[in-house]
Design a protein around this motif. Structure first.
Motif, PDB file in Angstrom:
ATOM      1  N   LEU A  57      14.173  38.031  78.848  1.00 12.49           N
ATOM      2  CA  LEU A  57      12.968  37.775  79.626  1.00 12.49           C
ATOM      3  C   LEU A  57      13.341  37.134  80.958  1.00 12.49           C
ATOM      4  CD1 LEU A  57      10.554  36.342  76.881  1.00 12.49           C
ATOM      5  CD2 LEU A  57      10.921  38.714  77.594  1.00 12.49           C
ATOM      6  N   ARG A 101      17.239  32.633  82.308  1.00  8.63           N
ATOM      7  CA  ARG A 101      16.827  33.798  81.534  1.00  8.63           C
ATOM      8  C   ARG A 101      16.582  33.344  80.093  1.00  8.63           C
ATOM      9  NH1 ARG A 101      16.618  35.318  86.057  1.00  8.63           N
ATOM     10  NH2 ARG A 101      17.577  37.175  86.977  1.00  8.63           N
ATOM     11  N   TRP A 102      15.745  34.123  79.406  1.00  3.75           N
ATOM     12  CA  TRP A 102      15.456  33.788  78.001  1.00  3.75           C
ATOM     13  C   TRP A 102      15.801  34.988  77.124  1.00  3.75           C
ATOM     14  CZ3 TRP A 102       9.871  32.446  75.883  1.00  3.75           C
ATOM     15  CH2 TRP A 102       9.985  32.080  74.522  1.00  3.75           C
ATOM     16  N   ARG A 140      11.730  40.211  71.962  1.00  6.11           N
ATOM     17  CA  ARG A 140      11.321  40.883  73.198  1.00  6.11           C
ATOM     18  C   ARG A 140      12.471  41.170  74.146  1.00  6.11           C
ATOM     19  NH1 ARG A 140       6.914  36.853  75.323  1.00  6.11           N
ATOM     20  NH2 ARG A 140       6.714  38.436  76.952  1.00  6.11           N
ATOM     21  N   HIS A 178      15.190  36.517  74.316  1.00  6.71           N
ATOM     22  CA  HIS A 178      14.230  36.410  73.213  1.00  6.71           C
ATOM     23  C   HIS A 178      14.692  37.267  72.041  1.00  6.71           C
ATOM     24  CE1 HIS A 178      10.407  36.645  71.023  1.00  6.71           C
ATOM     25  NE2 HIS A 178      10.036  35.571  71.710  1.00  6.71           N
ATOM     26  N   GLU A 220       8.144  35.797  83.371  1.00  6.71           N
ATOM     27  CA  GLU A 220       7.489  36.027  82.090  1.00  6.71           C
ATOM     28  C   GLU A 220       7.285  34.742  81.289  1.00  6.71           C
ATOM     29  OE1 GLU A 220       8.751  39.979  80.186  1.00  6.71           O
ATOM     30  OE2 GLU A 220      10.484  39.466  81.428  1.00  6.71           O
TER      31      GLU A 220
END
Length: 625
Positions: free
Chosen positions: A410, A401-402, A407, A404, A414
Motif C-alpha cells: 500500500l 510503505r505498508w 491487499r 499489507h 491509501e
C-alpha cells in the motif's frame, strides 16, 4: 373465583353466632354468659349447657384478648358478616361498633380488595385448604385510605367446618408508605443518574439507554431514529465569549429543540456541544422533517450575556427498522451524516450515504490493522533518489510503505490520511524517522558521505510537545549529523498554525536540522510567511511541473517560484518529473534539484544501496540532443 366465592358465602344460612368449643389444640372454649363486647356490642355465645360453666374463665380470657388486641380484630359468620368488633378495628376504619356490626367484612374493602376478602373467607369456611391473608385497602377516618392485611383464623378444631372465624386486620399503611417513599427516593436517584446537570435533559448514559430500548421495541412499519445535533462554532463562542455564555447558549438550544418537537421523542445531551434526539417515526422522511423543524427553531437570534448570537446546528440522521440493530451502529450512521454536513459548512440536515456503516466498519478495521503494523514494525521505508543538476544522487526522500498481508503493498495515499485522522501519524512518523536516520547514517558511512535525507513530517507531529526531542534522540541514536536531515512539511499544513510551527521550525534549525516546504505553491495564501519560516528548500508541486512544457502559465508560475525562493536564499526541488523535456526546462529555469519517475520510483534500501555503490548518474538527461 371471587364472584363464585361471594355467591356461595351469600347462600349459606346464617346460624346462631357462637364460639366454637375449645379444641384439643388449645383454642378458647365457649362460655354461656359473655360480658358486653367492645362499644357495648356483646360477643356471641353458645347455648347454656351445664358442662360449659367450667370454661367461663377461658372465655373471659379470650374476650379480654379480643378487646385489648392492638390490631383490628373482628368475628365474622359464614355469610362474611361482622358479629363482633374490637376498639382497634373501630379506630382503624373510623367507625362506631354499631356501624360495623352486621356489615359484610368484604364491603369495607375498596376496589379489588372486596374480591380478595370474599375469596379468603370462602376458602376459610369451605375448609378445603388453608386460606391466604388478603391485602386490602380500607376507607379510614376522614376518608384516609388504610392498607391492611386481613389474616383469617379458624375457630374450629379438627376436621369440622367453622361457623365463625376470627379476622385480624394488620395495619400496613405506614409500612407501605415507607416502601413507597423508598421507591420514590430510588427513582429520584436513578433520574439524577441519567440527568444532565446543565440542561436538565437526559445525559449521555440516559439517552443511550433510551436509544437501545427504542431500537429493540420498534414497531413494524415504523423506524427507530436518532438525530445527532452538533452546535456549530460552539468552541469559538465558548472560548471568546466565556463559558457562562456557552452554557446559557446550550440551555437555549436544548429548550428550543424540546419545544419544536412533537412530544413523542426525547432530547438528551450527548456531549459538550452535542445532543441526541431519540424516537420512533413513521418513516425517515418524518425524521428529516422533525430535524428541519428543530433546525429552524434553534436558529432564531438571541441575546446571551449581552451578545447578539444566531445559534446554528448541524444534524445527522440515523434510522433503522431492525430490532437487532446495535445502537452504536445507528449512531455511526448519524455521525457519518453529521460529518458530511460539517464539511459543507454546517447549518443543515443530512442523511447517511448508502453503505456508510460498511465504510466506517472498514475504516475501523484498517485502523486496527495499521495500529498493529506500527506497533510490530511491519511497515517498510522506501527511498526515492534526489538528483542534482549534474545528474548524480545527492539525497533521498524517505517514503513509508505498508506491505499489507491481504491487499499487498500500500502506498502512503491509501493509509496516511487515516493515520492523520486517528492520530496514528505520530507513532508512525516517529518510526519512519528512526528507520530512515539509521539507514542514512549507514549510507553516509559507507557509500555516500554527503547524502541528504528528506523525511516528511505531519503538522500533528510538530505540534506534539517534546517532538523536537524525538528528532534529536533519533539523530543521536543513529549517529546521523543534524545537517544531513531535512524535515519536509506541506505548505497547507504549515498554514494551519503558523506561529506555533514557526517556533518549532526555528528550534530545529538552531539544532542544525534542515527544513523544506513541500508542495510549494498550493497554499493559496499570503507569501509573507516565507519571510518568517527559516526553510532551506522549497519543493515545487507536481501540478505545476506537469504542465510546465505545454502551458505557458505553468511555466511562468514555476519561473516566479524559483526566482522567489532564490531571492530568499532557499534552494528549489522539482517533484514529479516524468519527462525529459520537463527536466531540461526546469534546469533552464534554474531549479537546483530534481525528483521523479523519470529517474526512479521509491525503492527499497537494498536496491538504492546498489545504485549508490555503482555511482549511478543520469547526466544524459540534461545533455542537449
Amino acid at each position: 373465583m371471587g364472584s363464585r366465592a361471594a355467591s356461595i358465602v351469600a347462600e349459606q344460612p346464617r346460624p346462631q353466632a357462637r364460639l366454637a368449643e375449645a379444641p384439643a389444640r388449645g383454642r378458647p372454649p365457649a362460655a354461656p354468659h359473655p360480658p358486653a363486647g367492645p362499644g357495648g356490642s356483646p360477643l356471641p355465645h353458645v347455648h347454656d349447657r351445664p358442662d360449659d360453666h367450667p370454661h367461663d374463665h377461658d372465655r373471659q380470657r379470650f374476650e379480654r384478648a379480643f378487646h385489648h388486641n392492638p390490631a383490628g380484630t373482628v368475628l365474622v359468620d359464614r355469610a362474611g358478616r361482622i358479629t363482633a368488633v374490637n376498639p382497634a378495628m373501630c379506630e382503624l376504619v373510623g367507625r362506631e361498633p354499631s356501624a360495623l356490626l352486621g356489615v359484610a367484612l368484604a364491603a369495607l374493602a375498596q376496589g379489588d380488595g372486596r374480591a380478595a376478602a370474599t375469596e379468603m373467607l370462602f376458602v376459610l369456611f369451605g375448609g378445603e385448604r388453608t386460606p391466604r391473608p388478603a391485602v386490602v385497602r380500607l376507607l379510614g377516618p376522614s376518608g384516609r385510605e388504610v392498607v391492611a392485611r386481613l389474616v383469617p383464623v379458624s375457630l374450629c378444631g379438627g376436621e369440622a367446618r367453622p361457623d365463625e372465624a376470627l379476622v385480624i386486620a394488620e395495619d400496613l399503611t405506614h409500612r407501605v408508605a415507607a416502601r413507597e417513599e423508598r421507591r420514590r427516593m430510588v427513582a429520584a436517584l436513578e433520574d439524577r443518574a441519567v440527568a444532565d446537570d446543565l440542561t436538565g435533559l437526559r445525559n449521555r448514559r440516559g439517552i443511550i439507554e433510551l436509544l437501545g430500548r427504542t431500537v429493540a421495541g420498534v414497531q413494524p412499519g415504523s423506524v427507530a431514529g436518532v438525530l445527532v445535533v452538533d452546535v456549530d462554532r460552539f468552541k469559538l463562542i465558548n472560548d471568546s465569549l466565556g463559558h457562562s455564555v456557552g452554557d446559557e447558549l446550550l440551555q437555549i438550544v436544548a429548550r428550543r429543540m424540546v419545544a419544536a418537537g412533537t412530544g413523542s421523542e426525547t432530547v438528551g445531551r450527548f456531549g459538550s456541544d452535542e445532543f441526541l434526539v431519540v424516537g420512533e417515526a413513521g418513516s425517515v422522511d418524518d425524521l428529516a422533517a422533525l430535524a428541519r423543524t428543530m433546525l429552524a427553531a434553534v436558529m432564531a437570534p438571541v441575546t446571551v450575556g449581552g451578545y447578539r448570537i444566531t445559534p446554528s446546528v448541524s444534524i445527522g440522521i440515523g434510522a433503522t427498522s431492525d430490532r437487532a440493530c446495535r445502537p452504536e451502529a445507528l449512531l455511526c450512521d448519524a455521525d457519518v451524516a453529521l460529518q458530511r454536513v460539517k464539511l459543507e459548512g454546517g447549518g443543515d440536515v443530512e442523511l447517511p450515504p448508502a453503505g456508510s456503516r460498511q465504510n466506517v466498519s472498514a475504516r475501523l478495521r484498517v485502523e486496527s490493522e495499521l495500529r498493529h503494523a506500527i506497533a510490530n514494525g511491519e511497515l517498510a521505508v522506501h527511498y526515492q533518489p534526489l538528483l542534482g543538476r549534474d545528474g548524480g544522487i545527492v539525497g533521498v526522500e524517505a517514503l513509508v510503505r505498508w506491505p499489507h498481508p491481504v491487499r499487498g503493498m500500500l502506498l502512503p495515499g491509501e493509509f496516511i490520511p487515516l493515520a492523520e485522522e486517528t492520530g496514528l501519524i505520530v507513532p508512525l512518523g516517529n518510526w519512519v524517522l528512526r528507520q530512515a536516520t539509521a539507514q542514512a547514517a549507514a549510507w553516509r558511512r559507507s557509500v555516500a558521505p554527503h547524502l541528504l535525507l528528506g523525511v516528511n513530517v505531519s503538522a500533528k507531529q510538530l505540534m506534539r510537545e517534546g517532538w523536537g526531542r524525538n528528532v534529536t534522540a533519533a539523530l543521536a541514536d543513529s549517529g546521523l549529523e543534524p545537517g544531513a536531515l531535512c524535515l519536509e512539511i506541506t505548505e497547507s499544513a504549515l498554514l494551519r498554525d503558523l506561529s506555533t510551527l514557526t517556533d518549532v521550525y526555528r528550534e530545529l534549525r538552531d539544532a542544525g536540522v534542515r527544513l523544506a516546504i513541500d508542495d510549494f505553491g498550493t497554499g493559496y495564501s499570503s507569501l509573507v510567511y516565507l519571510r518568517d519560516i527559516p526553510a532551506n528548500f522549497v519543493k515545487l508541486d507536481r501540478l505545476f511541473v506537469g504542465g510546465l512544457v505545454h502551458d505557458e502559465r505553468d511555466a511562468a508560475i514555476v519561473r516566479s517560484l524559483i526566482q522567489l525562493a532564490h531571492a530568499l536564499g532557499m534552494g528549489t526541488v522539482a517533484e514529479g518529473v516524468e519527462e525529459v523535456e520537463q527536466a531540461k526546462a526546469l534546469q533552464r529555469l534554474g531549479c537546483d534539484y530534481f525528483q521523479g519517475f523519470l529517474w526512479s520510483r521509491a525503492v527499497s534500501a537494498g536496491e538504492l544501496t546498489s545504485r549508490l555503490e555503482s555511482a549511478t548518474v543520469w547526466q544524459r538527461t540534461f545533455d542537449d540532443d
